[in-house]
Design a protein around this motif. Structure first.
Motif, short mmCIF file in Angstrom:
data_model
loop_
_atom_site.label_atom_id
_atom_site.label_comp_id
_atom_site.label_asym_id
_atom_site.label_seq_id
_atom_site.Cartn_x
_atom_site.Cartn_y
_atom_site.Cartn_z
N ASN A 18 2.58 -4.92 -17.36
CA ASN A 18 3.31 -6.03 -17.93
C ASN A 18 4.66 -5.50 -18.43
OD1 ASN A 18 3.98 -8.54 -18.97
ND2 ASN A 18 3.04 -8.11 -20.95
N PRO A 19 5.79 -6.06 -17.95
CA PRO A 19 5.95 -7.11 -16.95
C PRO A 19 5.37 -6.70 -15.59
CG PRO A 19 8.03 -6.63 -18.07
CD PRO A 19 7.09 -5.55 -18.43
N PRO A 20 5.07 -7.66 -14.76
CA PRO A 20 4.47 -7.33 -13.47
C PRO A 20 5.42 -6.63 -12.53
CG PRO A 20 4.98 -9.67 -13.61
CD PRO A 20 5.22 -9.12 -14.97
N CYS A 21 4.86 -5.85 -11.61
CA CYS A 21 5.64 -5.13 -10.60
C CYS A 21 5.77 -5.98 -9.34
CB CYS A 21 4.97 -3.81 -10.25
SG CYS A 21 4.88 -2.65 -11.63
N ALA A 22 6.79 -5.67 -8.55
CA ALA A 22 7.01 -6.38 -7.29
C ALA A 22 6.03 -5.93 -6.23
CB ALA A 22 8.44 -6.17 -6.81
N GLY A 23 5.56 -4.66 -6.31
CA GLY A 23 4.55 -4.21 -5.37
C GLY A 23 4.94 -3.06 -4.48
N THR A 24 6.20 -2.63 -4.54
CA THR A 24 6.64 -1.53 -3.68
C THR A 24 7.19 -0.36 -4.49
OG1 THR A 24 8.83 -2.55 -3.45
CG2 THR A 24 7.20 -3.07 -1.76
N GLU A 25 7.07 -0.40 -5.82
CA GLU A 25 7.69 0.60 -6.67
C GLU A 25 7.10 1.99 -6.48
OE1 GLU A 25 8.10 -3.33 -8.86
OE2 GLU A 25 6.57 -2.31 -7.67
N THR A 26 7.95 3.00 -6.60
CA THR A 26 7.55 4.38 -6.82
C THR A 26 8.31 4.87 -8.05
OG1 THR A 26 9.28 5.18 -5.32
CG2 THR A 26 7.08 4.84 -4.38
N HIS A 27 7.92 6.03 -8.58
CA HIS A 27 8.51 6.49 -9.83
C HIS A 27 9.96 6.92 -9.66
CE1 HIS A 27 4.10 7.29 -10.78
NE2 HIS A 27 4.50 6.41 -11.69
N ASP A 70 0.88 -1.17 0.00
CA ASP A 70 0.00 0.00 0.00
C ASP A 70 0.92 1.22 0.00
OD1 ASP A 70 -1.84 1.99 0.43
OD2 ASP A 70 -2.61 1.18 2.31
N VAL A 71 1.18 1.75 -1.20
CA VAL A 71 2.21 2.77 -1.38
C VAL A 71 1.57 4.15 -1.50
CG1 VAL A 71 4.13 3.53 -2.83
CG2 VAL A 71 3.69 1.08 -2.51
N ASP A 72 2.02 5.09 -0.69
CA ASP A 72 1.44 6.44 -0.64
C ASP A 72 2.50 7.47 -1.02
OD1 ASP A 72 -0.09 8.66 -0.15
OD2 ASP A 72 -0.55 8.17 1.93
N THR A 73 2.21 8.32 -2.02
CA THR A 73 3.13 9.37 -2.44
C THR A 73 2.43 10.71 -2.38
OG1 THR A 73 2.61 9.42 -4.81
CG2 THR A 73 4.09 7.67 -4.05
#
Length: 414
Positions: free
Chosen positions: A108-117, A15-18
């Motif tokens: 696609n490709p799938p993300c790991a789930g913690t990425e930010t820009h 659950d990533v908040d920016t």
């Protein structure tokens, strides 16, 4: 089949908040579906510039109002519920929100789930999982993609080049009478103390047998026992570990496995790395275990058995890992267990051996070698101390199961 609820993700690392958006990543790379799915909300009155140069993104609006500006085309499109856009050309774009703008995003490709820009508005591609497991419907045998001996130039006097060659070929090395009689007696006295105290110890570090309250294992003994802390730092042992791993290292895990006479239970066939990879996030095969015999090991008192050469194949197992699986698996493992066909194939190729010897002998074995032990129905106890060493260049990342990491007493993360 994968079933998740949004509330399972809220408040987790996925659950990533920016400053301009927050995103709940529901489907991740580790789920093995081939894409990731995010429930994302652009905060009202914000503008976010993005460029998914490493991904194709599809976006479907379900709430709110905003607009999409495609920078290279100098065109702007309204975005409202029911709008779909696909950045199949990796277009640079800006997304502006008039109100809170909720969209479903597929990558696609799938993300790991913690990425930010990143600075250029992209998501890093990240390293693909070299050893996927518990994600497919059928077991798969994968070829190892890592070295076995990381430093082949002999730099210590305790094992020679021929022994390193044997370790590389077979995945294990047996060193008879490695510890002196005095060292063994010190460790045995400490083992007996740990056993006595564990009987009434309610800490999670003490693992009971699956069908009784008898002590099966005690974890984190290098942390809690000065004797075993000193053993983990033994000069001859650490020199050999450094030789094989080719780097500095740390204790990933330590434990005592108890097998009293007549009642000691089995430990089914498994590759340690499969569990450490999936449940702990150990990226590569750059770790090894040291099993120290503190009782004489015989062929009939449940000794450790290994399949020589099995470390060169990775058995990708079947069965999605339940949350908190370790609470049961340390007593009796049900997920991450190799299938009979794969085991039969590995055994047909390499055979099965049980290196046995007097108390004080040491068995070093690669993190991916297939091993297990049978129950002890003899009168003779078999208790071993296990020290797991992991390269500092192989530190743990997020578990490849996408779940919460196991506790520090099982997998040291710092």
């Amino acid at each position: 089949m994968i079933v998740k609820q949004l509330e399972d993700v809220v408040g987790t690392e996925h659950d990533v908040d920016t400053a301009t958006w927050f995103s709940r990543r529901l489907l991740l790379r580790r789920d093995g579906a081939g894409f990731s799915l995010h429930d994302t909300t652009m905060k009202p009155g914000t503008e976010t510039e993005m460029w998914y140069k490493n991904h194709v993104e599809a976006v479907y609006c379900i709430e709110g109002e905003g607009e999409l500006e495609v920078l290279d085309e100098n065109r702007t499109y309204p975005v409202k519920p029911g709008t779909l856009y696909v950045l199949d050309g990796h277009e640079k774009h800006k997304l502006r929100s008039k109100t809170a703008l909720r969209v479903v995003c597929v990558f696609n490709p799938p993300c790991a789930g913690t990425e930010t820009h990143d600075a250029d508005g992209s998501y890093a591609l990240g390293e693909p999982d070299a050893y996927p497991s518990r994600v497919g419907p059928e077991p798969v045998l994968l070829e190892r993609d890592d070295p076995v001996v990381y430093d082949k130039v002999v730099r210590q006097p305790f094992v020679n080049a021929a022994q390193l060659d044997d370790y590389e070929k077979d995945g294990y090395l047996f060193l008879e009478n490695f510890f002196s009689a005095e060292e063994v007696e010190t460790m045995r006295a400490e083992l007996k103390r740990v056993w006595r105290e564990a009987a009434d110890d309610e800490r999670p570090e003490v693992i009971r047998e699956p069908d009784s309250n008898a002590v099966r294992s005690v974890f984190a003994v290098h942390r809690d026992s000065p004797v075993f802390r000193q053993t983990a730092a033994h000069e001859r042992l650490t020199a050999i570990v450094r030789q094989i791993l080719g780097s500095s290292f740390y204790v990933h895990q330590s434990r005592i496995n108890f097998k009293p006479g007549f009642t000691g239970k089995d430990f089914y066939w498994h590759s340690d790395f499969e569990t450490w990879h999936v449940e702990d996030g150990m990226p590569r095969m750059r770790a090894l275990s040291c099993s120290i015999a503190l009782e004489d090991n015989y062929a009939f008192n449940g000794p450790l058995m290994v399949i020589p050469g099995s470390h060169r194949r990775f058995v990708s197992c079947v069965g999605r890992t339940p949350e908190g699986h370790y609470l049961d698996s340390l007593r009796k493992q049900q997920y991450g267990v190799p299938d009979p066909d794969s085991l039969s194939r590995l055994a047909a190729e390499g055979g099965i051996v049980a290196p046995v010897g007097k108390a004080g002998s040491v068995l070093l074995f690669d993190c991916n070698v297939m091993h297990g032990s049978s129950s002890n129905i003899s009168p003779y106890p078999r208790s071993n101390v296990f020290l797991v060493f992991n390269s500092t260049e192989n530190r743990l990342v997020e578990p490849y199961s996408g779940q919460a990491p196991r506790p520090d007493y099982i997998a040291v993360r710092e």
